[in-house]
Each structure stands twice: as C-alpha cells, then as structure tokens.
Design a protein around this motif. Structure first.
Motif, PDB file in Angstrom:
ATOM      1  N   GLY A 146      47.131  50.322  29.176  1.00 22.31           N
ATOM      2  CA  GLY A 146      46.703  49.799  30.466  1.00 22.31           C
ATOM      3  C   GLY A 146      46.588  50.909  31.481  1.00 22.31           C
ATOM      4  O   GLY A 146      47.182  51.980  31.322  1.00 22.31           O
ATOM      5  N   ILE A 147      45.826  50.645  32.524  1.00 24.92           N
ATOM      6  CA  ILE A 147      45.680  51.606  33.614  1.00 24.92           C
ATOM      7  C   ILE A 147      46.002  50.978  34.964  1.00 24.92           C
ATOM      8  O   ILE A 147      45.890  51.625  36.003  1.00 24.92           O
ATOM      9  N   GLY A 148      46.378  49.681  34.961  1.00 25.92           N
ATOM     10  CA  GLY A 148      46.600  48.999  36.227  1.00 25.92           C
ATOM     11  C   GLY A 148      45.291  48.682  36.916  1.00 25.92           C
ATOM     12  O   GLY A 148      44.293  48.355  36.290  1.00 25.92           O
ATOM     13  N   HIS A 149      45.299  48.746  38.247  1.00 26.78           N
ATOM     14  CA  HIS A 149      44.103  48.521  39.070  1.00 26.78           C
ATOM     15  C   HIS A 149      43.523  47.122  38.861  1.00 26.78           C
ATOM     16  O   HIS A 149      42.303  46.932  38.813  1.00 26.78           O
ATOM     17  N   SER A 150      44.427  46.143  38.747  1.00 23.02           N
ATOM     18  CA  SER A 150      43.991  44.750  38.746  1.00 23.02           C
ATOM     19  C   SER A 150      43.266  44.459  40.057  1.00 23.02           C
ATOM     20  O   SER A 150      43.564  45.067  41.088  1.00 23.02           O
ATOM     21  N   ARG A 151      42.339  43.493  39.986  1.00 21.81           N
ATOM     22  CA  ARG A 151      41.539  43.232  41.185  1.00 21.81           C
ATOM     23  C   ARG A 151      40.953  41.832  41.146  1.00 21.81           C
ATOM     24  O   ARG A 151      40.839  41.211  40.080  1.00 21.81           O
ATOM     25  N   VAL A 152      40.578  41.357  42.325  1.00 25.93           N
ATOM     26  CA  VAL A 152      39.864  40.099  42.477  1.00 25.93           C
ATOM     27  C   VAL A 152      38.539  40.406  43.137  1.00 25.93           C
ATOM     28  O   VAL A 152      38.497  40.989  44.220  1.00 25.93           O
ATOM     29  N   ALA A 153      37.449  40.042  42.454  1.00 28.14           N
ATOM     30  CA  ALA A 153      36.102  40.216  43.007  1.00 28.14           C
ATOM     31  C   ALA A 153      35.536  38.858  43.365  1.00 28.14           C
ATOM     32  O   ALA A 153      35.669  37.889  42.605  1.00 28.14           O
ATOM     33  N   GLY A 154      34.892  38.777  44.522  1.00 29.73           N
ATOM     34  CA  GLY A 154      34.279  37.532  44.959  1.00 29.73           C
ATOM     35  C   GLY A 154      32.953  37.283  44.268  1.00 29.73           C
ATOM     36  O   GLY A 154      32.414  38.171  43.590  1.00 29.73           O
ATOM     37  N   PRO A 155      32.377  36.090  44.419  1.00 31.18           N
ATOM     38  CA  PRO A 155      31.118  35.756  43.748  1.00 31.18           C
ATOM     39  C   PRO A 155      29.924  36.568  44.239  1.00 31.18           C
ATOM     40  O   PRO A 155      28.866  36.523  43.605  1.00 31.18           O
ATOM     41  N   ASP A 156      30.099  37.330  45.303  1.00 32.53           N
ATOM     42  CA  ASP A 156      29.045  38.241  45.760  1.00 32.53           C
ATOM     43  C   ASP A 156      29.266  39.659  45.241  1.00 32.53           C
ATOM     44  O   ASP A 156      28.549  40.589  45.633  1.00 32.53           O
ATOM     45  N   GLY A 157      30.256  39.848  44.375  1.00 25.97           N
ATOM     46  CA  GLY A 157      30.504  41.151  43.778  1.00 25.97           C
ATOM     47  C   GLY A 157      31.380  42.074  44.599  1.00 25.97           C
ATOM     48  O   GLY A 157      31.641  43.198  44.161  1.00 25.97           O
ATOM     49  N   THR A 158      31.847  41.646  45.744  1.00 27.98           N
ATOM     50  CA  THR A 158      32.709  42.501  46.559  1.00 27.98           C
ATOM     51  C   THR A 158      34.165  42.355  46.136  1.00 27.98           C
ATOM     52  O   THR A 158      34.613  41.275  45.758  1.00 27.98           O
TER      53      THR A 158
END
Length: 263
Positions: free
Chosen positions: A211-223
C-alpha cells in the motif's frame, strides 16, 4: 450518506487484523459513519501464503466481521480471501451489516508491474452493487480502477458511488497513477469514488503489493473532496447523493454513450 475510509496497515495474522477492524469500526461509528470501508487484503496482507488462511463466507473470520458490524450498527466492507478451485483463492470484498449481506470477487487481477496475482487468485465474474438505506453503492477492488467499463456498469445499475478497496503497489509513478485513475473513474461514470488504500508500511517488500496510503474521495465531477497522506488515518466524509443527478444533468457522458459503435 456518511462513510469512513479506514486507511490502516494489515499484517499476516487474520486474528490480529480482526482486532484492528473492530477498533477502527468503533472509531468510525463514533464519528457517525453508516458505512466503514477497509482496504483490500484486510484479512491478511499480500506476501502471505493465501490458500492456507482462506475461509468461506460463512467461516469464523467473516462471522466476526458480521458481529463487529452488528454491534456498531454499521455496514462494514472489508477485503478477505475465500477458497477457489485448483488451490487458488478469490480476492473477496465482504459487505455486511444491518440489512446488508453481499460479497464481490475481484474481476481484474493484477498481472502487471512484475506481479502475477492470477498465479494464486481466481478472477471473479460479476460486478456487485449493494443497497444501504436506499442508496446503491458499487464494490470494486484495486486494479479494477484501471477499467472504466466496470464503474459505468455500477452507474447503469443505479449506483451513486463506488467503494474501492486497494492494496496499491508502490513504485515510480504509482502514486500519480492512483490519484489520476480515481478521479478519472469518478468522471467517467459521474459517481462518487471512495477509494481506501492500505497505509504505507515501514518497509516495502519487493515480492508483493502492500500500500501507499493516499486514500481519497472524488466527487461525481472528478474533483478530489477529501484526501489522506501515507500514514494510517481514518477519513470520514459525507457523500451528497443528490449531487450525482445534478452532475449527470450537466455532464451527460452516460446518456451520450454509443455502445453499439464499439461492438
């Protein structure tokens, strides 16, 4: 819908990893999360012999995850390994909790960057979407993120978000690829992508992805709406379900598809 991404590092012992899942699920529940997502290989990290520790979905490891979900009143999504033919295993996501019981076997196997997941893992054959409080959520695992058609299939099945669990391999350019692919899949399918990776370990084994971490949540507009660094951390995020319809009305990539041209 409030979700939590549990960016932790699992080891080779399934019982010790269960205690981590219990601890982090309680933390997420205390933060008001309805869904708690753990990384791929939460049962045991890659680099561990998988066949000897694989258990069926009605086995003791999965039952303990069910107990944790039931006790905390959350839906828990966690990566485990289940038996498959010819001595291999399935790379399985278990989704369990109040009024939810489902599993997804990873479709796209990581035969890339010098690693061959298919040597020990059997590929799944069908996508999976779950329903939590009337909200449909797709399930995906790690290397699946390189295949946009899967995320569009989730959208076609009514999903407003995909929960992506990963144990992303480190290497030159891999962080940039992870960040790009998560955003691209959100934009391709105009849905939320909640992507949780294993945290970066203290040292990186050469033989297996960790793993490298850097979990994220992206919105439906890609941001990108929320993002973590490399260390173990809990990310709690509220997904605006209504935003998906708003973005799809403006960005009509799903409606404008011409699948018959490509067959």
């Amino acid at each position: 819908m409030r979700i939590a991404l549990s960016q932790l590092t699992t080891g080779p012992d399934p019982d010790k990893n269960l205690r981590l899942i219990e601890e982090w699920t309680q933390r997420a529940a205390d933060s008001g999360a309805r869904v708690v997502v753990f990384p791929e290989a939460s049962m045991a990290c890659f680099g561990t012999p998988l066949a000897p520790l694989a258990e069926p979905l009605d086995g003791p490891w999965a039952d303990e995850v069910r107990r944790i979900a039931r006790t905390t009143g959350t839906v828990v999504v966690a990566g485990m390994f289940t038996p498959a033919p010819e001595g291999r295993v399935a790379n399985t996501l278990l989704a369990t909790g109040p009024e939810v019981e489902a599993s997804y076997d990873k479709i796209h196997l990581y035969d890339a960057f010098g690693y061959r997941e298919s040597d020990t893992v059997a590929a799944g054959t069908a996508p999976r979407v779950i329903n939590v409080d009337g909200v449909r959520l797709g399930l995906a695992t790690c290397y699946d993120v390189r295949f946009p058609e899967m995320f569009r299939a989730h959208a076609d099945a009514g999903a407003v978000a995909t929960l992506l669990a990963a144990s992303w391999g480190a290497g030159p350019g891999k962080l940039q690829q992870w960040e790009l692919l998560v955003r691209a899949r959100a934009l391709d399918a105009t849905l939320w992508i909640a992507a949780v990776d294993q945290a970066a370990p203290g040292s990186e084994p050469a033989s297996a992805p960790t793993g490298i971490g850097h979990s994220r949540v992206a919105g439906p507009d890609g941001t990108v709406r929320h993002a973590l660094g490399a260390e173990p951390e809990l990310l709690v995020a509220d997904l605006d379900v209504d935003e998906v319809a708003e973005v799809r009305q403006k960005t009509s990539v799903l409606a404008n598809r011409r699948p018959g041209v490509w067959r």
